[in-house]
Scaffold this motif. Structure first.
Motif, PDB file in Angstrom:
ATOM      1  N   GLU A  27      -4.020   2.910  -9.890  1.00 21.08           N
ATOM      2  CA  GLU A  27      -3.198   3.740  -9.011  1.00 21.08           C
ATOM      3  C   GLU A  27      -3.663   3.698  -7.561  1.00 21.08           C
ATOM      4  O   GLU A  27      -2.908   4.017  -6.661  1.00 21.08           O
ATOM      5  N   THR A  28      -4.912   3.382  -7.352  1.00 21.59           N
ATOM      6  CA  THR A  28      -5.427   3.395  -5.990  1.00 21.59           C
ATOM      7  C   THR A  28      -5.056   2.092  -5.294  1.00 21.59           C
ATOM      8  O   THR A  28      -5.740   1.094  -5.405  1.00 21.59           O
ATOM      9  N   ARG A  29      -3.923   2.129  -4.610  1.00 22.17           N
ATOM     10  CA  ARG A  29      -3.459   0.921  -3.933  1.00 22.17           C
ATOM     11  C   ARG A  29      -4.166   0.814  -2.593  1.00 22.17           C
ATOM     12  O   ARG A  29      -4.491   1.830  -1.980  1.00 22.17           O
ATOM     13  N   SER A  30      -4.394  -0.387  -2.136  1.00 20.16           N
ATOM     14  CA  SER A  30      -5.079  -0.521  -0.849  1.00 20.16           C
ATOM     15  C   SER A  30      -4.125  -0.079   0.260  1.00 20.16           C
ATOM     16  O   SER A  30      -2.905  -0.165   0.141  1.00 20.16           O
ATOM     17  N   ALA A  31      -4.720   0.421   1.338  1.00 17.82           N
ATOM     18  CA  ALA A  31      -3.922   0.924   2.456  1.00 17.82           C
ATOM     19  C   ALA A  31      -3.035  -0.186   3.012  1.00 17.82           C
ATOM     20  O   ALA A  31      -1.881   0.030   3.357  1.00 17.82           O
ATOM     21  N   LYS A  32      -3.603  -1.393   3.070  1.00 17.35           N
ATOM     22  CA  LYS A  32      -2.848  -2.518   3.608  1.00 17.35           C
ATOM     23  C   LYS A  32      -1.614  -2.806   2.748  1.00 17.35           C
ATOM     24  O   LYS A  32      -0.508  -2.999   3.269  1.00 17.35           O
ATOM     25  N   LEU A  34      -0.131  -0.717   0.691  1.00 17.54           N
ATOM     26  CA  LEU A  34       0.789   0.415   0.802  1.00 17.54           C
ATOM     27  C   LEU A  34       1.619   0.304   2.075  1.00 17.54           C
ATOM     28  O   LEU A  34       2.830   0.537   2.070  1.00 17.54           O
ATOM     29  N   PHE A  35       0.952  -0.035   3.170  1.00 17.43           N
ATOM     30  CA  PHE A  35       1.664  -0.158   4.438  1.00 17.43           C
ATOM     31  C   PHE A  35       2.741  -1.235   4.324  1.00 17.43           C
ATOM     32  O   PHE A  35       3.894  -1.029   4.719  1.00 17.43           O
ATOM     33  N   ALA A  36       2.359  -2.380   3.742  1.00 18.48           N
ATOM     34  CA  ALA A  36       3.307  -3.491   3.607  1.00 18.48           C
ATOM     35  C   ALA A  36       4.503  -3.078   2.750  1.00 18.48           C
ATOM     36  O   ALA A  36       5.645  -3.432   3.038  1.00 18.48           O
ATOM     37  N   GLU A  37       4.231  -2.286   1.715  1.00 14.59           N
ATOM     38  CA  GLU A  37       5.292  -1.924   0.781  1.00 14.59           C
ATOM     39  C   GLU A  37       6.197  -0.821   1.323  1.00 14.59           C
ATOM     40  O   GLU A  37       7.411  -0.868   1.177  1.00 14.59           O
ATOM     41  N   LYS A  38       5.597   0.195   1.974  1.00 19.23           N
ATOM     42  CA  LYS A  38       6.358   1.417   2.278  1.00 19.23           C
ATOM     43  C   LYS A  38       6.662   1.621   3.754  1.00 19.23           C
ATOM     44  O   LYS A  38       7.506   2.449   4.087  1.00 19.23           O
ATOM     45  N   CYS A  42      10.124  -0.751   8.547  1.00 22.02           N
ATOM     46  CA  CYS A  42      10.537  -0.042   9.757  1.00 22.02           C
ATOM     47  C   CYS A  42       9.490  -0.144  10.871  1.00 22.02           C
ATOM     48  O   CYS A  42       9.810   0.043  12.037  1.00 22.02           O
ATOM     49  N   HIS A  43       8.251  -0.392  10.470  1.00 26.06           N
ATOM     50  CA  HIS A  43       7.158  -0.437  11.451  1.00 26.06           C
ATOM     51  C   HIS A  43       6.455  -1.801  11.411  1.00 26.06           C
ATOM     52  O   HIS A  43       5.240  -1.872  11.217  1.00 26.06           O
ATOM     53  N   PRO A  44       7.189  -2.912  11.569  1.00 26.66           N
ATOM     54  CA  PRO A  44       6.507  -4.210  11.512  1.00 26.66           C
ATOM     55  C   PRO A  44       5.482  -4.327  12.638  1.00 26.66           C
ATOM     56  O   PRO A  44       5.786  -3.943  13.770  1.00 26.66           O
TER      57      PRO A  44
END
Ligand code: HEC
Length: 107
Positions: A27-32, A34-38, A42-44
């Motif tokens: 469950e602990t996804r890496s921040a990187k 998570l950012f890429a996925e979510k 909108c924030h490339p």
């Protein structure tokens, strides 16, 4: 209780612990990631395709009074117009904090 019962109980408990440990790390996804996925669509690259003045670069964030990990986490939970909120089910508190740190460090 017979010895064989105790042994099988112990095996069951051990199996549960292993399952719990595995699902927790899953469950602990890496921040990187998570950012890429979510966020990235909108924030490339830390920008903002919908509102150019509200990107994730430090200068943008500071101008909009978002300076700390806690303030980014609060923003994700209750964002401005046109950004959908992410509750603790979508991004846990610890994941949100890691994501906020990633944003401050990366952009
Ligand atoms: C559907 C598009 C969309 C997605 C997905 C999205 N955002 Fe946003 N985000 C926006 C918009 C639009 C704004 C500006 C809202 C406003 O006008 O106040 C914004 C603003 C922000 C701000 C404030 C920036 C500033 O300079 O004031 C932060 C921080 C932020 N988003 C983080 C994230 C994070 C982290 C994610 C992923 C978990 C994410 N956003 C996902 C559209 C999105």
């Amino acid at each position: 209780m017979k010895a064989s019962q105790i042994t099988s109980n112990m095996i069951a408990v051990a199996a549960l612990l292993i399952v719990a440990a595995c699902s927790k790390s899953g469950e602990t996804r890496s921040a990187k990631a998570l950012f890429a996925e979510k966020c990235a669509y909108c924030h490339p690259d830390g920008g903002n395709i919908m509102r150019g003045t509200k990107g994730l670069k430090r200068a943008d964030l500071e101008r909009n009074n978002i300076k700390t990990v806690a303030e980014i986490v609060a923003y994700i939970r209750k964002p401005g117009p046109d950004m959908l909120p992410f509750d603790a089910k979508a991004i846990s508190d610890s994941e949100a904090a890691a994501l906020a740190e990633y944003i401050l460090k990366t952009f």
